[in-house]
Motif scaffolding. Structure first.
Motif, PDB file in Angstrom:
ATOM      1  N   VAL A 124       0.856  -1.162   0.003  1.00 52.42           N
ATOM      2  CA  VAL A 124      -0.066  -0.086  -0.078  1.00 52.42           C
ATOM      3  C   VAL A 124       0.775   1.312   0.150  1.00 52.42           C
ATOM      4  CG1 VAL A 124      -1.849   1.165   1.289  1.00 52.42           C
ATOM      5  CG2 VAL A 124      -1.748  -1.178   1.155  1.00 52.42           C
ATOM      6  N   PRO A 125       0.775   2.119  -1.157  1.00 52.19           N
ATOM      7  CA  PRO A 125       1.800   3.360  -1.266  1.00 52.19           C
ATOM      8  C   PRO A 125       1.478   4.299  -0.209  1.00 52.19           C
ATOM      9  CG  PRO A 125       0.434   3.111  -3.289  1.00 52.19           C
ATOM     10  CD  PRO A 125       0.234   1.843  -2.194  1.00 52.19           C
ATOM     11  N   LEU A 126       2.232   5.013   0.075  1.00 48.40           N
ATOM     12  CA  LEU A 126       2.019   6.224   0.746  1.00 48.40           C
ATOM     13  C   LEU A 126       1.779   7.648  -0.289  1.00 48.40           C
ATOM     14  CD1 LEU A 126       4.639   6.701   3.597  1.00 48.40           C
ATOM     15  CD2 LEU A 126       2.343   5.881   3.901  1.00 48.40           C
ATOM     16  N   THR A 127       0.971   8.378   0.162  1.00 41.27           N
ATOM     17  CA  THR A 127       0.778   9.669  -0.681  1.00 41.27           C
ATOM     18  C   THR A 127       1.237  10.957   0.041  1.00 41.27           C
ATOM     19  OG1 THR A 127      -1.358  10.215   0.160  1.00 41.27           O
ATOM     20  CG2 THR A 127      -1.156   8.470  -1.671  1.00 41.27           C
ATOM     21  N   THR A 128       1.227  11.943  -0.468  1.00 40.73           N
ATOM     22  CA  THR A 128       1.519  13.388   0.354  1.00 40.73           C
ATOM     23  C   THR A 128       0.387  13.537   1.130  1.00 40.73           C
ATOM     24  OG1 THR A 128       0.373  14.454  -1.683  1.00 40.73           O
ATOM     25  CG2 THR A 128       2.788  14.118  -1.791  1.00 40.73           C
ATOM     26  N   ASN A 129      -0.992  12.888   1.046  1.00 42.30           N
ATOM     27  CA  ASN A 129      -1.757  13.402   1.959  1.00 42.30           C
ATOM     28  C   ASN A 129      -1.967  12.292   3.287  1.00 42.30           C
ATOM     29  OD1 ASN A 129      -2.931  15.029   0.383  1.00 42.30           O
ATOM     30  ND2 ASN A 129      -4.071  13.451  -0.773  1.00 42.30           N
ATOM     31  N   ARG A 140      13.974   6.491   6.971  1.00 42.15           N
ATOM     32  CA  ARG A 140      14.365   5.446   6.058  1.00 42.15           C
ATOM     33  C   ARG A 140      13.068   5.147   5.304  1.00 42.15           C
ATOM     34  NH1 ARG A 140      19.490   3.747   7.771  1.00 42.15           N
ATOM     35  NH2 ARG A 140      19.668   3.658   9.872  1.00 42.15           N
ATOM     36  N   LEU A 141      13.061   4.946   3.994  1.00 44.05           N
ATOM     37  CA  LEU A 141      12.093   4.345   3.309  1.00 44.05           C
ATOM     38  C   LEU A 141      11.729   3.065   2.968  1.00 44.05           C
ATOM     39  CD1 LEU A 141      12.300   7.276   0.474  1.00 44.05           C
ATOM     40  CD2 LEU A 141      11.145   7.368   2.846  1.00 44.05           C
ATOM     41  N   ASP A 142      10.306   2.523   3.001  1.00 45.00           N
ATOM     42  CA  ASP A 142      10.089   1.223   2.814  1.00 45.00           C
ATOM     43  C   ASP A 142       9.487   1.293   1.233  1.00 45.00           C
ATOM     44  OD1 ASP A 142      10.977  -0.125   5.031  1.00 45.00           O
ATOM     45  OD2 ASP A 142       9.104   0.553   6.161  1.00 45.00           O
ATOM     46  N   ARG A 185       4.415  -2.395  -9.689  1.00 42.60           N
ATOM     47  CA  ARG A 185       3.088  -2.236  -9.906  1.00 42.60           C
ATOM     48  C   ARG A 185       2.500  -1.194  -9.240  1.00 42.60           C
ATOM     49  NH1 ARG A 185       1.248  -7.053  -7.926  1.00 42.60           N
ATOM     50  NH2 ARG A 185       0.287  -6.125  -6.028  1.00 42.60           N
ATOM     51  N   GLN A 186       1.760  -0.264 -10.158  1.00 40.18           N
ATOM     52  CA  GLN A 186       1.038   0.658  -9.643  1.00 40.18           C
ATOM     53  C   GLN A 186      -0.369   0.571  -9.464  1.00 40.18           C
ATOM     54  OE1 GLN A 186       1.833   4.562 -11.419  1.00 40.18           O
ATOM     55  NE2 GLN A 186       1.508   5.877  -9.448  1.00 40.18           N
ATOM     56  N   ASP A 187      -1.168   0.460  -8.249  1.00 45.30           N
ATOM     57  CA  ASP A 187      -2.572  -0.045  -8.255  1.00 45.30           C
ATOM     58  C   ASP A 187      -2.502  -1.507  -8.522  1.00 45.30           C
ATOM     59  OD1 ASP A 187      -3.045   2.365  -7.076  1.00 45.30           O
ATOM     60  OD2 ASP A 187      -3.693   3.394  -8.995  1.00 45.30           O
ATOM     61  N   TYR A 188      -3.290  -1.739  -9.835  1.00 45.41           N
ATOM     62  CA  TYR A 188      -3.009  -3.220 -10.372  1.00 45.41           C
ATOM     63  C   TYR A 188      -2.514  -3.027 -11.713  1.00 45.41           C
ATOM     64  CZ  TYR A 188      -6.329  -3.848  -6.754  1.00 45.41           C
ATOM     65  OH  TYR A 188      -7.256  -4.070  -5.410  1.00 45.41           O
ATOM     66  N   VAL A 189      -1.561  -2.175 -12.172  1.00 46.16           N
ATOM     67  CA  VAL A 189      -1.151  -2.075 -13.324  1.00 46.16           C
ATOM     68  C   VAL A 189       0.426  -2.126 -13.397  1.00 46.16           C
ATOM     69  CG1 VAL A 189      -0.974  -0.601 -15.462  1.00 46.16           C
ATOM     70  CG2 VAL A 189      -3.159  -0.682 -13.963  1.00 46.16           C
ATOM     71  N   PRO A 190       1.050  -3.036 -13.968  1.00 45.82           N
ATOM     72  CA  PRO A 190       2.438  -3.226 -14.077  1.00 45.82           C
ATOM     73  C   PRO A 190       3.117  -1.972 -14.828  1.00 45.82           C
ATOM     74  CG  PRO A 190       1.526  -5.375 -14.625  1.00 45.82           C
ATOM     75  CD  PRO A 190       0.455  -4.302 -14.568  1.00 45.82           C
ATOM     76  N   ASP A 242       4.612   8.000  -7.747  1.00 44.86           N
ATOM     77  CA  ASP A 242       4.756   6.886  -8.652  1.00 44.86           C
ATOM     78  C   ASP A 242       4.199   5.733  -7.673  1.00 44.86           C
ATOM     79  OD1 ASP A 242       5.713   7.951 -10.947  1.00 44.86           O
ATOM     80  OD2 ASP A 242       7.785   7.101 -10.524  1.00 44.86           O
ATOM     81  N   GLY A 243       3.829   6.070  -6.447  1.00 38.67           N
ATOM     82  CA  GLY A 243       3.443   4.833  -5.602  1.00 38.67           C
ATOM     83  C   GLY A 243       4.620   3.994  -5.333  1.00 38.67           C
ATOM     84  N   LEU A 244       5.787   4.342  -4.890  1.00 40.84           N
ATOM     85  CA  LEU A 244       7.025   3.312  -4.897  1.00 40.84           C
ATOM     86  C   LEU A 244       7.010   3.280  -3.274  1.00 40.84           C
ATOM     87  CD1 LEU A 244       9.442   4.515  -7.484  1.00 40.84           C
ATOM     88  CD2 LEU A 244       7.832   2.585  -7.711  1.00 40.84           C
ATOM     89  N   VAL A 245       6.695   4.092  -2.458  1.00 36.34           N
ATOM     90  CA  VAL A 245       6.889   4.334  -1.107  1.00 36.34           C
ATOM     91  C   VAL A 245       5.904   3.660  -0.067  1.00 36.34           C
ATOM     92  CG1 VAL A 245       7.622   5.636   0.826  1.00 36.34           C
ATOM     93  CG2 VAL A 245       8.608   6.243  -1.578  1.00 36.34           C
ATOM     94  N   THR A 246       6.030   2.635   0.618  1.00 40.59           N
ATOM     95  CA  THR A 246       5.007   2.057   1.293  1.00 40.59           C
ATOM     96  C   THR A 246       5.154   2.585   2.807  1.00 40.59           C
ATOM     97  OG1 THR A 246       6.223   0.203   1.924  1.00 40.59           O
ATOM     98  CG2 THR A 246       4.699   0.198  -0.064  1.00 40.59           C
ATOM     99  N   GLY A 247       6.221   3.125   3.189  1.00 45.56           N
ATOM    100  CA  GLY A 247       6.364   3.440   4.621  1.00 45.56           C
ATOM    101  C   GLY A 247       7.831   4.413   4.699  1.00 45.56           C
ATOM    102  N   VAL A 248       7.512   5.238   6.037  1.00 45.08           N
ATOM    103  CA  VAL A 248       8.692   5.970   6.314  1.00 45.08           C
ATOM    104  C   VAL A 248       8.999   5.664   7.805  1.00 45.08           C
ATOM    105  CG1 VAL A 248       9.324   8.437   6.743  1.00 45.08           C
ATOM    106  CG2 VAL A 248       7.863   7.808   4.786  1.00 45.08           C
ATOM    107  N   ARG A 249      10.173   5.301   8.242  1.00 43.88           N
ATOM    108  CA  ARG A 249      10.630   4.672   9.500  1.00 43.88           C
ATOM    109  C   ARG A 249      11.582   5.907   9.977  1.00 43.88           C
ATOM    110  NH1 ARG A 249      13.490   0.967   9.072  1.00 43.88           N
ATOM    111  NH2 ARG A 249      13.463   0.648   6.851  1.00 43.88           N
ATOM    112  N   LYS A 250      11.428   5.973  11.430  1.00 44.32           N
ATOM    113  CA  LYS A 250      12.572   7.007  11.980  1.00 44.32           C
ATOM    114  C   LYS A 250      13.556   5.887  12.380  1.00 44.32           C
ATOM    115  CE  LYS A 250      13.507  10.375  15.817  1.00 44.32           C
ATOM    116  NZ  LYS A 250      12.775  11.051  16.638  1.00 44.32           N
TER     117      LYS A 250
END
Length: 252
Positions: A124-129, A140-142, A185-190, A242-250
């Motif tokens: 599940v990608p993060l968004t700016t929201n 650090r990014l996941d 894969r972005q949403d369901y589209v490679p 692009d929907g590449l990032v799923t998480g941000v960790r400290k």
């Protein structure tokens, strides 16, 4: 002859020397019968590769694709529980068969990467929201599990895009400077994007576990204060878009 021995010899007849395998069955009619299965085995695997590498088939032409597929089949019998994984390594076979046409192997890699991105694990990608409030210097990014990167020395992205759209592809060209292919894969589209080596290095730095502050420092050291900060911010914004990032960790 035990059942296990019979099965092994039948497999040898499919994947190896037909006459030698038929000899072990002790029946003069065995070769003709085994030939049917020997041919059907290869036809099925060629069709499997055609389905996976549709644009490569169009690029090479049906006959040349079949010849390359038969070489791969002879050297790499199926090893997985499903034919869906059989395309793995086809790009390496093509790199050897077409040493002077690097776009062929790169096109194969791209198609295979898109194929496995389609069936890859969800993320599940993060968004700016929904970005968490963190100390970006120590963040650090996941990334999504379908993310893949490989070098591109040709205009393979433009070739694939044209073929996929049913358009006449451009002639193969060597890029002035090697780039990279980014697949996910972005949403369901490679999806894929051609990126430069600077972004590739930045992305791989973050994928290896570096803190975002370390990326910024490396960019500033290379480009200077203003340009380094700008590039770091643009990379992060693009990865989020692009929907590449799923998480941000400290970082601890």
């Amino acid at each position: 002859m035990s059942l296990l021995a019979t099965q092994r010899r039948f497999r040898a007849a499919l994947t190896g020397d037909l006459e030698d395998a038929a000899h072990h069955f002790g029946d003069t009619n065995a070769a003709a019968g085994l030939a049917v299965y020997h041919n059907a085995y290869r036809v099925q695997l060629v069709d499997c590769l055609r389905e996976t590498f549709e644009q490569l088939d169009a690029w090479l032409g049906s006959d040349d694709f079949a010849l390359a597929a038969l070489v791969h089949i002879a050297e790499h019998p199926p090893h997985g529980w499903t034919l869906g994984v059989y395309g793995e390594g086809f790009d390496a076979t093509l790199a050897r068969l077409y040493p002077n046409d690097p776009e062929v192997a790169e096109l194969a890699w791209l198609e295979w990467a898109l194929s496995i991105a389609f069936t890859g694990a969800d993320g599940v990608p993060l968004t700016t929201n929904n970005l968490p409030s963190v100390d970006w210097d120590r963040a650090r990014l996941d990334f999504v599990p379908t993310l893949q990167i490989a070098e591109a020395t040709t205009n393979v992205g433009a070739i694939w895009s044209a073929l996929s759209a049913g358009e006449t592809p451009p002639a193969a060209e060597t890029l002035p400077v090697p780039a990279a292919l980014l697949v996910w894969r972005q949403d369901y589209v490679p999806s894929f994007r051609t990126i430069d080596q600077d972004e590739r290095q930045a992305l791989e730095r973050m994928m290896s576990g570096a803190m975002f502050g370390e990326l910024c420092l490396a960019e500033v050291e290379h480009w200077g204060d203003e340009e380094g900060v700008r590039r770091s911010g643009e990379y992060l914004g693009q990865w989020l878009h692009d929907g590449l990032v799923t998480g941000v960790r400290k970082s601890a």
